[in-house]
Design a protein around this motif. Structure first.
Motif, mmCIF file in Angstrom:
data_model
loop_
_atom_site.group_PDB
_atom_site.id
_atom_site.type_symbol
_atom_site.label_atom_id
_atom_site.label_comp_id
_atom_site.label_asym_id
_atom_site.label_seq_id
_atom_site.Cartn_x
_atom_site.Cartn_y
_atom_site.Cartn_z
ATOM 1 N N ARG A 1 -10.426 2.939 -3.099
ATOM 2 C CA ARG A 1 -9.043 2.537 -3.464
ATOM 3 C C ARG A 1 -8.456 2.434 -4.733
ATOM 4 O O ARG A 1 -9.503 2.297 -5.633
ATOM 5 N N ILE A 2 -7.344 2.401 -5.232
ATOM 6 C CA ILE A 2 -6.723 2.225 -6.190
ATOM 7 C C ILE A 2 -6.283 1.106 -6.536
ATOM 8 O O ILE A 2 -4.913 0.794 -5.532
ATOM 9 N N TRP A 3 -6.382 0.036 -7.407
ATOM 10 C CA TRP A 3 -5.710 -1.327 -7.522
ATOM 11 C C TRP A 3 -4.994 -1.217 -8.797
ATOM 12 O O TRP A 3 -5.492 -0.984 -9.706
ATOM 13 N N ARG B 1 -6.146 11.496 1.465
ATOM 14 C CA ARG B 1 -5.263 10.296 1.026
ATOM 15 C C ARG B 1 -6.167 9.480 0.249
ATOM 16 O O ARG B 1 -7.438 8.960 0.505
ATOM 17 N N VAL B 2 -5.433 8.933 -0.861
ATOM 18 C CA VAL B 2 -6.250 7.849 -1.864
ATOM 19 C C VAL B 2 -5.071 6.788 -1.623
ATOM 20 O O VAL B 2 -4.093 6.611 -1.944
ATOM 21 N N PRO B 3 -5.603 5.619 -0.857
ATOM 22 C CA PRO B 3 -4.882 4.398 -0.756
ATOM 23 C C PRO B 3 -4.683 3.841 -2.180
ATOM 24 O O PRO B 3 -5.640 3.560 -2.861
ATOM 25 N N CYS B 4 -3.361 3.419 -2.577
ATOM 26 C CA CYS B 4 -3.074 2.727 -3.845
ATOM 27 C C CYS B 4 -2.459 1.302 -3.416
ATOM 28 O O CYS B 4 -1.672 1.361 -2.443
ATOM 29 N N PHE B 5 -3.034 0.399 -3.964
ATOM 30 C CA PHE B 5 -2.546 -0.834 -3.828
ATOM 31 C C PHE B 5 -1.774 -1.799 -4.939
ATOM 32 O O PHE B 5 -2.268 -1.421 -6.289
ATOM 33 N N ILE B 6 -0.906 -2.562 -4.784
ATOM 34 C CA ILE B 6 -0.325 -3.476 -5.875
ATOM 35 C C ILE B 6 -0.162 -4.630 -5.317
ATOM 36 O O ILE B 6 0.495 -4.750 -4.181
ATOM 37 N N THR B 7 -0.776 -5.996 -5.894
ATOM 38 C CA THR B 7 -0.238 -7.344 -5.314
ATOM 39 C C THR B 7 0.978 -7.559 -5.392
ATOM 40 O O THR B 7 1.791 -7.191 -6.324
ATOM 41 N N LEU B 8 1.562 -8.507 -4.683
ATOM 42 C CA LEU B 8 3.106 -9.048 -4.950
ATOM 43 C C LEU B 8 3.109 -9.751 -6.227
ATOM 44 O O LEU B 8 4.237 -9.591 -6.800
ATOM 45 N N ALA B 9 2.074 -10.529 -6.518
ATOM 46 C CA ALA B 9 2.192 -11.231 -7.726
ATOM 47 C C ALA B 9 2.299 -10.069 -8.841
ATOM 48 O O ALA B 9 3.021 -10.416 -9.901
ATOM 49 N N GLN B 10 1.683 -9.103 -8.895
ATOM 50 C CA GLN B 10 1.484 -8.103 -9.932
ATOM 51 C C GLN B 10 2.845 -7.457 -9.881
ATOM 52 O O GLN B 10 3.633 -7.264 -11.088
ATOM 53 N N LEU B 11 3.327 -7.095 -8.715
ATOM 54 C CA LEU B 11 4.766 -6.636 -8.644
ATOM 55 C C LEU B 11 5.907 -7.395 -9.324
ATOM 56 O O LEU B 11 6.604 -6.744 -9.863
ATOM 57 N N GLY B 12 5.856 -8.712 -8.873
ATOM 58 C CA GLY B 12 6.822 -9.424 -9.492
ATOM 59 C C GLY B 12 6.841 -9.807 -10.980
ATOM 60 O O GLY B 12 7.769 -9.923 -11.288
ATOM 61 N N ARG B 13 5.485 -9.683 -11.436
ATOM 62 C CA ARG B 13 5.377 -9.885 -12.968
ATOM 63 C C ARG B 13 6.308 -8.505 -13.646
ATOM 64 O O ARG B 13 6.789 -8.542 -14.413
ATOM 65 N N ARG B 14 5.945 -7.562 -13.022
ATOM 66 C CA ARG B 14 6.761 -6.178 -13.610
ATOM 67 C C ARG B 14 8.131 -6.045 -13.273
ATOM 68 O O ARG B 14 8.868 -5.342 -14.067
ATOM 69 N N ARG C 1 0.751 -1.350 -0.073
ATOM 70 C CA ARG C 1 -0.027 0.015 0.146
ATOM 71 C C ARG C 1 0.938 1.329 0.059
ATOM 72 O O ARG C 1 1.838 1.169 0.728
ATOM 73 N N PHE C 2 0.537 2.356 -0.716
ATOM 74 C CA PHE C 2 1.119 3.419 -0.908
ATOM 75 C C PHE C 2 -0.007 4.538 -0.854
ATOM 76 O O PHE C 2 -0.940 4.080 -1.786
ATOM 77 N N ASP C 3 0.101 5.741 -0.439
ATOM 78 C CA ASP C 3 -1.016 6.598 -0.398
ATOM 79 C C ASP C 3 -0.396 7.730 -1.462
ATOM 80 O O ASP C 3 0.646 8.358 -1.484
ATOM 81 N N ALA C 4 -1.460 8.421 -2.123
ATOM 82 C CA ALA C 4 -1.473 9.373 -2.943
ATOM 83 C C ALA C 4 -2.455 10.536 -1.984
ATOM 84 O O ALA C 4 -3.054 9.970 -1.233
ATOM 85 N N ILE C 5 -1.988 11.735 -2.211
ATOM 86 C CA ILE C 5 -2.669 13.023 -1.624
ATOM 87 C C ILE C 5 -3.374 13.831 -2.817
ATOM 88 O O ILE C 5 -2.618 14.107 -3.558
ATOM 89 N N LEU C 6 -4.792 13.994 -2.710
ATOM 90 C CA LEU C 6 -5.435 14.593 -3.892
ATOM 91 C C LEU C 6 -6.265 15.562 -3.026
ATOM 92 O O LEU C 6 -7.104 15.125 -2.274
ATOM 93 N N ALA C 7 -6.100 16.798 -3.178
ATOM 94 C CA ALA C 7 -6.940 17.988 -2.633
ATOM 95 C C ALA C 7 -6.962 17.750 -0.968
ATOM 96 O O ALA C 7 -8.091 17.379 -0.710
ATOM 97 N N GLY C 8 -6.008 17.242 -0.469
ATOM 98 C CA GLY C 8 -5.700 17.211 0.866
ATOM 99 C C GLY C 8 -6.360 15.609 1.623
ATOM 100 O O GLY C 8 -6.389 15.333 2.642
ATOM 101 N N GLU D 1 3.141 6.817 -11.153
ATOM 102 C CA GLU D 1 2.686 7.293 -12.472
ATOM 103 C C GLU D 1 1.408 6.644 -12.832
ATOM 104 O O GLU D 1 0.452 7.321 -13.364
ATOM 105 N N GLU D 2 1.463 5.285 -12.887
ATOM 106 C CA GLU D 2 0.330 4.628 -13.186
ATOM 107 C C GLU D 2 -0.828 4.896 -12.211
ATOM 108 O O GLU D 2 -2.049 5.142 -12.689
ATOM 109 N N ALA D 3 -0.438 4.781 -10.880
ATOM 110 C CA ALA D 3 -1.544 5.269 -9.923
ATOM 111 C C ALA D 3 -2.253 6.781 -10.139
ATOM 112 O O ALA D 3 -3.443 6.908 -10.082
#
Length: 91
Positions: free
Chosen positions: A83-85, A30-43, A21-28, A67-69
């Protein structure tokens, strides 16, 4: 859209649930952003056998992930919980 989206340096790895999980800040807000470890491993083009490898992979790919988030946030591709996945369609 020309929105100011910022990312903080804080990341959270949940090894049991197999995501980052990593967070984006938009207009004050928090927008939680996620990526699975399987997806991260593929990339990363290699397996992620342990938390240390996961952290290395995330840091090496951080710019592209943020950038993608940002693009998904601009497209309002939120899931039902706001959330953003990365690598998944919005639910």
């Amino acid at each position: 859209m020309n929105q100011q989206i910022l990312f903080n340096e804080q990341i959270e790895l949940d090894w049991q649930q197999q995501w980052f999980r990593f967070d984006a800040i938009l207009a004050g807000q928090r927008v939680p952003c996620f990526i699975t470890l399987a997806q991260l491993g593929r990339r990363w083009s290699r397996p992620i056998p342990d938390p240390e490898s996961a952290s290395v992979a995330f840091e090496q790919l951080r710019f592209d992930l943020e950038e993608e988030a940002e693009s998904l946030i601009e497209d309002e591709a939120f899931d039902a919980q706001g959330r953003i996945w990365l690598g998944h369609p919005a639910i």
